[in-house]
Design a protein around this motif. Sequence first.
Motif, short mmCIF file in Angstrom:
data_model
loop_
_atom_site.label_atom_id
_atom_site.label_comp_id
_atom_site.label_asym_id
_atom_site.label_seq_id
_atom_site.Cartn_x
_atom_site.Cartn_y
_atom_site.Cartn_z
N GLY A 152 35.27 45.48 36.25
CA GLY A 152 34.96 44.91 37.56
C GLY A 152 33.77 45.59 38.23
N SER A 153 33.53 46.85 37.88
CA SER A 153 32.41 47.55 38.50
C SER A 153 31.10 46.88 38.09
CB SER A 153 32.42 49.02 38.09
OG SER A 153 33.63 49.61 38.48
N ASP A 271 35.43 40.21 46.22
CA ASP A 271 35.84 41.15 45.18
C ASP A 271 37.34 40.98 44.95
OD1 ASP A 271 36.35 43.14 43.42
OD2 ASP A 271 35.63 44.79 44.68
N ASP A 300 39.48 40.88 37.49
CA ASP A 300 39.76 41.73 36.33
C ASP A 300 40.99 41.21 35.61
OD1 ASP A 300 37.69 43.47 36.86
OD2 ASP A 300 38.95 45.24 37.16
N LYS A 303 43.76 44.02 34.91
CA LYS A 303 44.63 44.61 35.93
C LYS A 303 45.96 43.84 35.94
CE LYS A 303 41.29 47.09 38.64
NZ LYS A 303 40.44 47.12 39.84
C1 LIG Z 1 39.54 47.96 40.21
C2 LIG Z 1 38.65 47.42 41.22
C3 LIG Z 1 37.26 47.44 41.03
C4 LIG Z 1 36.63 48.13 39.84
O1 LIG Z 1 36.90 47.43 38.66
P1 LIG Z 1 36.91 48.19 37.25
O2 LIG Z 1 37.40 47.15 36.32
O3 LIG Z 1 37.84 49.35 37.41
O4 LIG Z 1 35.52 48.62 36.97
C5 LIG Z 1 36.47 46.85 41.97
N1 LIG Z 1 37.01 46.27 43.06
C6 LIG Z 1 38.33 46.22 43.28
C7 LIG Z 1 38.86 45.53 44.50
C8 LIG Z 1 39.21 46.81 42.37
O5 LIG Z 1 40.53 46.77 42.61
#
Ligand SMILES: *Cc1c(COP(=O)(O)O)cnc(C)c1O
Length: 476
Positions: A152-153, A271, A300, A303
């Motif tokens: 997600g980054s 996001d 993601d 998650k």
């Molecule tokens: C986890 C998260 C990210 C980062 O994503 P990664 O997959 O860990 O790089 C960004 N924004 C939110 C809201 C998140 O929960």
Amino acid sequence: MDFYENGRRVIDQLGQYLTESRNKEKPVIHQRPIEEIQTSLDLDRYIENGGLTGPDLDVFVKKYLSYSTRLHHPGYLAHQVGIPHPTGALASLIDGFTNNAMAIYEMGPSAAAVEFFIINYLLQKIGWAPMPLKIEDRLTVSHGGGVLTHGGSLANLTALLAARNHLDPRIRESGNSDDLVILAPASSHYIISKAAGIIGIGEKNVIALDTDPLGRIRPDRLDAVYEAIKKQNKRIIALVANGGATGTGLYDAIDDIGTFCNERDIWFHVDGAHGACALFSSRMRKYLDGIQKADSIVLDAHKMLRTPLLCAALLVKNAEPLDFVFEPKASYLFHEKQQPGFDFIQQTIECTKAGLGLKFYFTLAALGEKGIETYLDRENDLTLKAYKYIKSQEDFCCPYYPESNILCFRIKGPDTLQLAIRDQLIQEGRFYISSTLLNTSRYLRIVCISPETGIDDIKDLITAIKRIKAGIPKRN
Ligand SMILES: *Cc1c(COP(=O)(O)O)cnc(C)c1O
């Protein structure tokens, strides 16, 4: 052949790991000093001559797993990292074995076809137009777009780049001007300010939006911020909202904020790395009301969608800003080669890119949409039950009614007590939880993400916390 035999050995070890974890036979977390782990794994041993095969492999894998953090353990309540579906994990093996670097079509037609399918599937779930399969139609038919990234980054970073280059297409070549800002609540994930630093906007030019005490954007204050920024002759790259916040799991008012952005032609980025999974639950979908007003969304799969690391999706309502994010022309169309598919390479920071879609697809295909929904609703239910239970306990408080699967709470006492409790829990190895700062106070935080966790586990956790506060050691 080694491959079959070693494969069977590894699968056996993993199967045993899964059973031991589910049955709580081993600690959920087992952090030993790094030297001890290196010595125990005997890492030097195979470097010179190789030979990690057969029974040696068994020994190694067993030790490796013994120090691993067990996400399949019912006491795993710490972070938003998915409990991978075993079938999804098999896709990781296929992806690793074939090593198809699919960002160019010829290096992985199957993987590219799956990624294309997944992107279109997600676009349609949002209510956006899918990418046409006939690549030439991309220039004439208006449609959404997207790409899968390693996390997600990267997906958020790419979204902000697309927004910036869309706002001013000269910047990619000539560099930033100093009048650019990003609007985001302080509760947004730290990648937003990090990304502002990376793309040269500057972290201090992420303007913190007014929020309520729980970190949610106040839509009624947006206009004032907007007017102030316009007076300073600043240009807004994007407004970022949480579709759910990392700390609390709470959702910003997507619909109201979306209307505000659409009326002023501001790029609206949601996001949803954690919370866009609500697309898969008819019960939780309400938190994403108005999501189609966004210009870009991050989700993601690794998650809440039970996909092995990593698989994140960046989705855009209009493909064009993403098509041109790194390239001045639609180079996916202009090849010196004949090709019957689509190169994702122009849309990503990455060059060599794994076939991320297969892990997500296998998970989806094993559980079915219904299975994913059942899982999401179960975790949401468990979080609500945990909320009711913890709130009813003397000396405990929960600062908000949970919307997803993240719950914060405190036991009466100073911040240092909350931290000491978490440390002690991890030391004991039966529960692994996290903590977060909310309104400058330290809270304990649980993420109900494991399909193995039940309300009795949460009750045991609370009993353990009370025992630790009273200074009573754990009985074995
Ligand atoms: C986890 C998260 C990210 C980062 O994503 P990664 O997959 O860990 O790089 C960004 N924004 C939110 C809201 C998140 O929960």
